[in-house]
Design an enzyme around this catalytic site. Structure first.
Site, PDB file in Angstrom:
ATOM      1  N   CYS A 155      31.551  32.271  15.282  1.00 40.07           N
ATOM      2  CA  CYS A 155      30.468  31.747  14.445  1.00 40.07           C
ATOM      3  C   CYS A 155      30.594  30.256  14.156  1.00 40.07           C
ATOM      4  O   CYS A 155      29.590  29.552  14.111  1.00 40.07           O
ATOM      5  CB  CYS A 155      30.361  32.539  13.146  1.00 40.07           C
ATOM      6  N   CYS A 209      39.172  37.129  10.340  1.00 43.72           N
ATOM      7  CA  CYS A 209      38.022  37.270   9.449  1.00 43.72           C
ATOM      8  C   CYS A 209      37.902  38.711   8.954  1.00 43.72           C
ATOM      9  O   CYS A 209      37.679  38.951   7.765  1.00 43.72           O
ATOM     10  CB  CYS A 209      36.758  36.835  10.181  1.00 43.72           C
TER      11      CYS A 209
END
Length: 363
Positions: A199, A103
């Site tokens: 997440c 990410c």
């Protein structure tokens, strides 16, 4: 900072909110940007997932409180392709992925950085706990002052060009001080709990997420001792990682058994005693170097929570000074010189320590 423009990556948590507050306090024009990546947190009714809808609302509320502009960009498809799909494919290949690094490499430090430049910002500030130190040859990446909060392992792939543009205001602060600043400035997120999970896996069930993305993930196979003995069957490679001891469902053994190796092609899980986890070397891919002209022995972390160990890098091969345990393909090897991050690479495969009792065994 009058006349300057700062873009702040705002996740809706206390860390990035304080960064926005500190940026606005300088007198620079401050713009908050939140990337909508994955809304699973809202779907399961859980607060604390950095990509959830509630966090976007929190980021907007903080921006309103500070009187700064705030924009939300939908990068869900990009996140799916560059992070979630890679996460699933790595598990299917018998490796242990680190989606937070993927990410940072893509969505955050490439896409978000490009957005910042398009907005004419002088820098991009984030809430990561690392330090950016100016050295003789430019910006350097260093560990955070607070070892318990240090995130440098996850930022090893940051390039020198990105580092010149990035700012990390929290790197020299302990977390309690960050919360104190938030409380003093009246930010509603001052006591918001930290997100502890990936997440898009807010409940910690990695296998469930992989199964949803790759239905064939539950294919079973053999559990084999490194001496060749078939010990039983497993319910899918996604449930195992190198170094794992619990959850093997193998009872009645004279000594504890650990996962030594995974073979994605044959769908086999190899187990053995702890000594069999010892490796002498690791072959790396996609090495990123931000250490300038540094030469000499390195300190290396092969897991985010591991203690640094001494090693030397020859080409793409890392040679450990002492046997290292639990080194898993798919994880990262991050290089340090004291507190400075020199770079790192992805662990592709490992070289076992030669041991008499392992002679002839394929480990």
């Amino acid at each position: 900072m009058s006349g300057k423009r700062i873009v702040v990556a705002m996740s809706g948590g206390v860390d990035s909110s304080v960064v926005a507050a500190l940026a606005a306090r300088t007198g620079a024009e401050t713009i908050g940007i939140t990337l909508q990546l994955y809304d699973h947190g809202e779907a399961v009714g859980r607060v604390g997932s950095c990509c959830a809808g509630q966090d976007i609302r929190d980021a907007r509320a903080v921006a309103d409180k500070l009187g700064i502009a705030h924009y939300v960009f939908d990068h869900a498809s990009r996140f799916q392709e560059s992070v979630m799909d890679v996460f699933a494919d790595e598990y299917m290949a018998g490796r242990t992925p680190i989606p937070c690094v993927e990410c940072n490499m893509g969505v955050k430090f490439t896409d978000l950085l490009n957005l910042s430049r398009e907005l004419g910002a002088d820098c991009l500030a984030t809430g990561h706990y690392v330090q950016r130190v100016m050295g003789a040859d430019g910006a350097e990446l260093h560990r955070a002052l607070d070892p318990a909060r240090d995130q440098s392992y996850f930022l090893f792939a940051t390039t020198q060009e990105q580092l010149e543009y990035l700012r990390f205001p929290l790197g020299n602060m302990p977390k309690p001080q960050v919360r104190e600043i938030a409380e003093e400035m009246g930010l509603a997120v001052a006591f918001k709990p930290d997100s502890q999970d990936i997440c898009f896996v807010p409940d910690g069930d990695y296998a469930k997420v992989v199964r949803k993305l790759r239905p064939e993930a539950d294919d079973d196979g053999e559990i084999i001792h490194i001496d060749g003995t078939v010990m039983g069957r497993h319910k899918g490679l996604i449930h195992y990682t190198v170094g794992q001891r619990k959850g093997l469902d193998i009872g009645g053994q004279a000594e504890p058994l650990y996962v030594i190796r995974l073979n994605a092609e044959t769908k086999q899980v190899f187990v053995g005693p702890k000594q069999a986890l010892a490796v002498a070397s690791a072959t790396l891919r996609d090495i990123n170097w931000i250490g300038g002209d540094f030469e000499g022995p390195l300190q290396v972390k092969v897991r985010s929570m591991a203690k640094p160990t001494h090693a030397r890098l020859e080409g793409d091969t890392l040679h450990f000074h002492n046997p290292e345990f639990g080194v898993s393909p798919g994880q990262a090897a991050v290089f340090y010189n004291k507190d400075r991050v020199l770079g790192g690479g992805w662990i592709e495969e490992t070289g076992a320590v030669a041991q008499q009792w392992l002679a002839g065994a394929e480990v």
